[in-house]
Design a protein around this motif. Structure first.
Motif, PDB file in Angstrom:
ATOM      1  N   UNK A  63       1.100  -1.194   0.092  1.00 44.58           N
ATOM      2  CA  UNK A  63       0.131   0.024  -0.065  1.00 44.58           C
ATOM      3  C   UNK A  63       0.796   1.451  -0.015  1.00 44.58           C
ATOM      4  N   UNK A  64       0.364   2.455   0.156  1.00 44.37           N
ATOM      5  CA  UNK A  64       0.974   3.601   0.049  1.00 44.37           C
ATOM      6  C   UNK A  64       2.007   3.820   1.308  1.00 44.37           C
ATOM      7  N   UNK A  65       1.846   3.048   2.512  1.00 41.20           N
ATOM      8  CA  UNK A  65       2.756   2.943   3.507  1.00 41.20           C
ATOM      9  C   UNK A  65       3.806   2.081   3.448  1.00 41.20           C
ATOM     10  N   UNK A  66       3.885   1.334   2.129  1.00 42.38           N
ATOM     11  CA  UNK A  66       5.000   0.355   2.102  1.00 42.38           C
ATOM     12  C   UNK A  66       4.958  -0.922   2.714  1.00 42.38           C
ATOM     13  N   UNK A  67       3.815  -1.159   3.223  1.00 49.74           N
ATOM     14  CA  UNK A  67       3.436  -2.639   3.453  1.00 49.74           C
ATOM     15  C   UNK A  67       2.229  -3.449   2.919  1.00 49.74           C
ATOM     16  N   UNK A  68       2.040  -4.717   3.271  1.00 51.09           N
ATOM     17  CA  UNK A  68       1.060  -5.422   2.652  1.00 51.09           C
ATOM     18  C   UNK A  68      -0.215  -4.900   2.826  1.00 51.09           C
ATOM     19  N   UNK A  69      -0.911  -4.698   1.493  1.00 48.53           N
ATOM     20  CA  UNK A  69      -2.119  -3.806   1.597  1.00 48.53           C
ATOM     21  C   UNK A  69      -3.145  -4.821   2.078  1.00 48.53           C
ATOM     22  N   UNK A  70      -4.215  -4.072   2.908  1.00 48.20           N
ATOM     23  CA  UNK A  70      -5.307  -4.832   3.552  1.00 48.20           C
ATOM     24  C   UNK A  70      -6.238  -5.542   2.690  1.00 48.20           C
ATOM     25  N   UNK A  71      -6.264  -4.976   1.338  1.00 49.31           N
ATOM     26  CA  UNK A  71      -7.167  -5.720   0.520  1.00 49.31           C
ATOM     27  C   UNK A  71      -6.536  -7.024   0.128  1.00 49.31           C
ATOM     28  N   UNK A  72      -5.277  -6.858  -0.006  1.00 48.49           N
ATOM     29  CA  UNK A  72      -4.474  -8.190  -0.643  1.00 48.49           C
ATOM     30  C   UNK A  72      -4.559  -9.046   0.308  1.00 48.49           C
ATOM     31  N   UNK A  73      -4.562  -8.939   1.681  1.00 50.63           N
ATOM     32  CA  UNK A  73      -4.546  -9.804   2.757  1.00 50.63           C
ATOM     33  C   UNK A  73      -5.916 -10.367   2.805  1.00 50.63           C
ATOM     34  N   UNK A  74      -7.036  -9.421   2.825  1.00 52.24           N
ATOM     35  CA  UNK A  74      -8.405 -10.100   2.820  1.00 52.24           C
ATOM     36  C   UNK A  74      -8.614 -10.813   1.619  1.00 52.24           C
ATOM     37  N   UNK A  75      -8.036 -10.665   0.370  1.00 50.18           N
ATOM     38  CA  UNK A  75      -8.135 -11.579  -0.804  1.00 50.18           C
ATOM     39  C   UNK A  75      -7.286 -12.733  -0.378  1.00 50.18           C
ATOM     40  N   UNK A  76      -6.210 -12.816  -0.020  1.00 49.52           N
ATOM     41  CA  UNK A  76      -5.598 -14.167   0.607  1.00 49.52           C
ATOM     42  C   UNK A  76      -6.401 -14.995   1.499  1.00 49.52           C
ATOM     43  N   UNK A  77      -6.922 -14.200   2.372  1.00 49.11           N
ATOM     44  CA  UNK A  77      -7.999 -15.060   3.183  1.00 49.11           C
ATOM     45  C   UNK A  77      -9.036 -15.705   2.552  1.00 49.11           C
TER      46      UNK A  77
END
Length: 161
Positions: A63-77
């Protein structure tokens, strides 16, 4: 505060125009989104009702903060959670009824993450799974998710876990 037109442009362009993690979708193959998120995922352990896999965080998922995007995390879940239902013999998983993700820590580019999915209950109409993302080096939890899937389509296929 962003002006409405700026917000509109941001959403329509999929992020800022100079976003190095950006991607155009036009002309991409079907199910591109799943491959975009899951490319590089490695299965470390699999048994009926349980999957453990690992994943080095690619820069494209930051994400803009340079860590794993929450949407990508939710998609992995969503995707790994759905896959664990397949380990019980399901020919398909149906649609998501609910997905919940608690974000507990950040993961950064090239950091190795372990993803563990467990089937909590897979019945005739509903499947419930838990998915946990952890930093592989320390075991520190990044995110915990619970995913409920509607499985009524399985009734036509005599699905029995």
């Amino acid at each position: 505060m962003m002006k409405l037109e700026s917000v509109k442009r941001y959403l329509e362009k999929g992020g800022s125009e100079d976003d190095k993690n950006g991607s155009t979708i036009d002309g991409k193959p079907l199910r591109f989104f799943e491959r975009f998120i899951m490319q590089g995922l490695r299965i470390d352990f699999i048994e009926p009702g349980r999957i453990i896999c690992s994943f080095n965080i690619p820069p494209r998922l930051l994400n803009a903060g340079n860590f794993l995007h929450g949407g990508a995390t939710a998609t992995l879940v969503d995707l790994v959670g759905s896959a664990v239902i397949y380990t019980l013999g399901a020919p398909m998983t149906g649609v998501s009824v609910e997905i919940n993700v608690s974000y507990l820590d950040a993961a950064y580019a090239d950091e190795e993450v372990e993803i563990e999915a467990k089937a909590l209950r897979v019945g005739k109409a509903v499947g419930v799974v838990s998915v946990e993302l952890r930093k592989k080096a320390t075991g520190k939890i990044i995110a915990q998710g619970r995913h409920t899937k509607y499985l009524a389509a399985h009734n036509c296929c005599n699905f029995r876990p």
